[in-house]
Write a protein that holds these residues in place. Sequence first.
Motif, mmCIF file in Angstrom:
data_model
loop_
_atom_site.group_PDB
_atom_site.id
_atom_site.type_symbol
_atom_site.label_atom_id
_atom_site.label_comp_id
_atom_site.label_asym_id
_atom_site.label_seq_id
_atom_site.Cartn_x
_atom_site.Cartn_y
_atom_site.Cartn_z
ATOM 1 N N ARG A 85 0.914 -1.237 -0.182
ATOM 2 C CA ARG A 85 -0.012 -0.057 0.111
ATOM 3 C C ARG A 85 0.878 1.161 0.163
ATOM 4 N N PRO A 86 0.363 2.373 -0.668
ATOM 5 C CA PRO A 86 1.071 3.618 -0.548
ATOM 6 C C PRO A 86 1.259 4.418 0.810
ATOM 7 N N TYR A 87 1.754 3.761 1.881
ATOM 8 C CA TYR A 87 1.908 4.364 3.059
ATOM 9 C C TYR A 87 2.613 5.601 3.240
ATOM 10 N N THR A 88 2.095 6.598 3.992
ATOM 11 C CA THR A 88 2.590 7.948 3.965
ATOM 12 C C THR A 88 3.146 8.337 5.623
ATOM 13 N N HIS A 89 2.737 7.603 6.398
ATOM 14 C CA HIS A 89 2.887 7.809 7.843
ATOM 15 C C HIS A 89 3.358 6.396 8.637
ATOM 16 N N TRP A 129 1.648 1.147 10.182
ATOM 17 C CA TRP A 129 1.970 2.165 8.961
ATOM 18 C C TRP A 129 0.457 2.459 8.573
ATOM 19 N N TYR A 130 0.442 3.989 8.118
ATOM 20 C CA TYR A 130 -1.056 4.425 7.615
ATOM 21 C C TYR A 130 -0.898 5.371 6.272
ATOM 22 N N VAL A 131 -1.840 5.424 5.559
ATOM 23 C CA VAL A 131 -1.968 5.977 4.291
ATOM 24 C C VAL A 131 -2.805 7.409 4.555
ATOM 25 N N ARG A 132 -2.099 8.378 4.581
ATOM 26 C CA ARG A 132 -2.861 9.818 4.920
ATOM 27 C C ARG A 132 -3.761 9.820 6.155
ATOM 28 N N HIS A 173 -0.976 -4.435 8.489
ATOM 29 C CA HIS A 173 -0.097 -2.943 8.316
ATOM 30 C C HIS A 173 0.710 -2.825 9.535
#
Length: 221
Positions: A85-89, A129-132, A173
């Motif tokens: 996934r495109p994780y950001t944080h 891990w989080y996405v936006r 995640h």
Amino acid sequence: MVADDVRRWLGRATLALIALPLLFALGAWIGSSIPRNADWQEPETGVTIMVGDNGVHTEIVMPILAQGHDWRALFPPGDIANPQRPYTHVGVSWGERTFFLETPTWADLEIGNALGAIAGGDALLHVAWYVRPAPSEDYRRLTLSAKDYRALAASIAADLAPGARRFGGYGGHDVFYPARGTYHLGRTCNQWTSDRLAGAGIRTGWWTPLAGGVMKWVPQG
């Protein structure tokens, strides 16, 4: 006489069971109300982090890459079950090993694990891990200067135990890593959060064993 002694003992024990939680709650409220870094002011620009709260446990959520610090170097995304996934944080928290690993939901809570955590135990870092992630009442934004953020990131990274194996998380995640330090009633997961913030120069409470003691210093909105 024996019966009277037993009744007196039971009465004192009952009072102690009632008084100890009340004294702890009062101490937590007082301790969390005493500020550290009282003169700190949130800058208008800088690195935006979040302090998360599920009502019991707090975490620090940070951009994957900011101020030259890339969390992927320390916590490889390949360590989680769903790294695509495109994780950001990345969110990091600290807690007692047995309680963390054996309590994926509050429905799994066992008295023995809770009492064991209070008595003390080895620590783990929980890395999610989080996405936006969106700000909310439970995830409040906090802006740090570049200097403060670098200090915060360095102190969190220093809590990872070197060369230790990882443990699977609750879902796709997240993951656990052995951490430095020992969990006990005087140093809870929430105290770890405020200690990391205070160590970076950010205003927070002095003793914050409960989540509310951390969040009272993080403004909403």
